[in-house]
Design an enzyme around this catalytic site. Structure first.
Site, short mmCIF file in Angstrom:
data_model
loop_
_atom_site.label_atom_id
_atom_site.label_comp_id
_atom_site.label_asym_id
_atom_site.label_seq_id
_atom_site.Cartn_x
_atom_site.Cartn_y
_atom_site.Cartn_z
N ASP A 298 72.69 -6.14 52.32
CA ASP A 298 71.49 -6.46 51.54
C ASP A 298 70.39 -5.41 51.74
OD1 ASP A 298 70.02 -8.02 49.87
OD2 ASP A 298 69.85 -9.75 51.21
N ASP B 121 77.35 -13.01 48.78
CA ASP B 121 76.60 -13.99 49.55
C ASP B 121 76.29 -15.22 48.68
OD1 ASP B 121 75.27 -14.82 51.84
OD2 ASP B 121 74.20 -12.92 52.07
N ARG C 283 83.75 -15.72 55.10
CA ARG C 283 83.00 -16.04 56.32
C ARG C 283 83.21 -17.52 56.64
NH1 ARG C 283 78.30 -13.26 57.10
NH2 ARG C 283 77.58 -15.14 58.14
N ASP D 268 75.49 -17.03 60.21
CA ASP D 268 75.33 -15.65 60.70
C ASP D 268 75.48 -15.52 62.21
OD1 ASP D 268 74.78 -15.22 58.11
OD2 ASP D 268 72.86 -14.22 58.44
C1 GAL Z 1 73.30 -13.70 54.98
C2 GAL Z 1 74.68 -13.18 55.37
C3 GAL Z 1 74.48 -12.01 56.28
C4 GAL Z 1 73.68 -10.93 55.56
C5 GAL Z 1 72.38 -11.49 55.01
C6 GAL Z 1 71.68 -10.52 54.08
O1 GAL Z 1 73.42 -14.81 54.16
O2 GAL Z 1 75.42 -14.19 55.97
O3 GAL Z 1 75.71 -11.51 56.73
O4 GAL Z 1 74.47 -10.39 54.53
O5 GAL Z 1 72.58 -12.68 54.29
O6 GAL Z 1 70.46 -11.00 53.61
#
Ligand code: GAL
Length: 537
Positions: free
Chosen positions: A66, A153, A211, A215
């Site tokens: 991101d 995501d 996943r 996180d």
């Molecule tokens: C979360 C994701 C992370 C990362 C993040 C970026 O939802 O699980 O691995 O990509 O967003 O904002």
């Protein structure tokens, strides 16, 4: 109770491996940089992956997470790139990555906005998700820019955005995105579903990995929690599709012992391996761990298996095993894991790993040969430590115990209340072997419990015993290889685990044993399968 004694050695056949995709390896920007990425960060990390030699040993993806987006052109719908972070856009970076002989990965969201917009105040990541722009964005990412991998995501799929409230259907979203990927004409793309839970069997048709947890962060507690969440998902890593335990925190602030457990179990559990540290400043011990060829060989093994729990020990430790190289072969990878804060000692019989001694023992983590094991292996583990061995037994024993929590559950999913959608789930109960079993299977044909690879060493008559918690329900059924099902009538007898028995004629080879019912099944603990001639009454 009938007493069962059996020793059946598998010596006469080897089963060839499938030609599966192995877990994705590479580097990803998120853990160290968050949304604060830019042209020089990505280039320098890609260059360092080559310079350190990590690229050559398999870490071949450079994934931009991101933070690269710059909004969307309102008129044309064209996705824009953040020009402060990437003044020349993304194309020169993808070209650079490709020139290095590597693959390039990108990130998006199944909804309208990405997670960075919600959690990192990244205002330019509003309206940059794939919702309503599937074809347009896939064409941009894969045909115009040339990316090879995408992580999708889900923040925009379920969190109320500033002006609209979405609660999208996960399956529908990812299937639509997958269709748009196919429509680009590229047949070499990998999709990672980032929905933070095992989403259901539909995922095999759309993604290489998903996943299975929220996180990761750089703390021992989080590493331990993710391992814990993945303990009983081994049945769902199949045919080249994997549970993704998230990007690696190795080489950052965990202790070396914790880094070893983290990396070692990610390898044992066939997780994708995406390095998340700054590779321009790798410590030698981090490089040695990340480049350990024996651990990588386990992770990238042709069988694509995820290690399953052999024993949940009373010390709080776990032992795991998985086949490597050859299904039912004499060589296996095993792990001894200590999630606790105290030193523990784990002792395992080779027979628990379905091997007959003496076994050659190789310490895959520390890369050294150990003394042969006659019949047992004992390991002392400091807090948070793991040992990973490859064992080569004198012979392979037929596996006789198949825990329900290691089976493939046809309708298992973690997105919705399993009672509401009618899907089986894992249940903890001290009466169950290993403390875990499977509840709520049955009612629909696809809500079944399937032992997909029951290896039978020679033609003959085999007794399958199904162990379940007492419950008065109607019959459930057991079949081998989708042939005729035989009824088991559950009974109640206080608190004792109940046993139903059925005999099957089975040929040497791999068989599928399936439990199913039109009614809710009792909690299934495990099945045993033994050659009938050695059953003593
Ligand atoms: C979360 C994701 C992370 C990362 C993040 C970026 O939802 O699980 O691995 O990509 O967003 O904002």
């Amino acid at each position: 109770m009938k007493k069962l004694t059996f020793i059946t050695i598998i010596t006469t056949f080897a089963l060839s491996a499938g030609a599966f995709e192995t877990p994705t390896m590479g580097w990803s920007s998120w853990n160290t940089y968050g949304v604060n990425i830019n042209d020089s960060v990505i280039r320098s990390q890609a260059d360092a992956m080559v310079k350190t030699g990590l690229a050559k040993i398999g870490y071949n993806h450079i994934n931009i997470d991101d933070g690269f987006q710059g909004g969307r052109d309102e008129k044309t719908g064209q996705l824009l790139i953040n020009r402060n972070r990437f003044p020349n856009g993304l194309k020169p970076i993808v070209d650079h990555i490709h020139k290095l002989g590597l693959k390039a990965g990108i990130y998006s969201d199944a909804g309208e906005n990405t997670c960075g917009n919600y959690f990192d105040n990244d205002s330019l990541s509003v309206n940059v998700g794939l919702l309503g722009h599937e074809a347009q964005d896939c064409d941009l990412y894969f045909n115009q820019l040339g990316f090879d991998f995408i992580k999708v995501d889900y923040c925009g799929g379920q969190i109320p955005s500033s002006h609209k409230r979405y609660w999208l259907d996960t399956r529908e979203r990812y299937e639509k995105i997958h269709q748009a990927m196919l429509a680009t004409g590229r047949d070499d793309l990998r999709l990672n579903v980032c929905r933070w839970a095992y989403p259901g069997a539909w995922v095999y048709d759309v993604a290489s990995s998903w996943r299975m947890s929220g996180d990761i962060n750089c703390s021992w507690q989080r590493v331990r929690e993710i391992i814990d969440e993945n303990l009983y998902l081994s049945g769902f890593a199949r045919n080249g599709h994997y549970n993704d335990m998230d990007m690696l925190e190795v080489g950052r602030t965990l202790t070396q012992t914790e880094d070893e457990t983290h990396f070692g179990l990610w390898c044992m559990m066939s997780s994708p391996l995406l390095i998340g540290c700054d590779v321009t400043t790798l410590r030698p011990e981090t490089f040695n761990l990340l480049s350990n060829p024996d651990l990588i060989a386990i992770n990238q093994d042709v069988l694509g298996k995820q290690a399953y729990v052999v024993r949940a020990d009373s010390t709080g430790g776990y032992t795991f095993a998985r086949d490597i190289k050859e299904r039912g072969g004499k060589e296996r990878a095993v792990a001894f894991y200590n999630p606790t804060d105290s030193e523990i000692r784990l002792e395992a019989e080779l027979s628990e790993f379905d091997l007959i001694g003496p076994a050659k023992v190789y310490d895959a983590l520390h890369r050294k040969k150990m003394p042969d094991a006659k019949s047992t292996i004992s390991v002392t583990l400091s807090p948070h430590a793991t040992e990973i061995y490859t064992l080569k037994g004198k012979d392979r024993l037929m596996r006789t115990i198949y825990e329900a929590e290691t089976a493939f559950l046809g309708k298992y999913q973690e997105l919705h209340d399993p009672h509401f959608v009618g899907s089986a789930y894992h249940i903890r109960d001290p009466r169950l072997r290993g403390g875990v079993g499977v509840a709520n299977a049955g009612v629909t044909a696809d809500n079944d419990i399937v032992f997909e690879e029951v290896i039978i060493p020679s033609d003959g008559s085999y007794r399958v015993s199904i162990h379940y918690l007492p419950k008065k329900t109607s019959e459930f059924y057991i079949s081998a290889d989708d042939e005729q099902g035989y009824a088991i009538s559950p009974t109640e007898n206080g608190d004792d685990i109940m046993v139903g028995e059925i005999d099957f004629e089975l040929n040497k080879g791999v068989h599928k044993i399936r439990l199913y019912s039109g009614d809710v099944m009792p909690v299934i603990d495990y099945i045993t399968i033994e050659p009938k001639s050695t059953v003593n009454f």
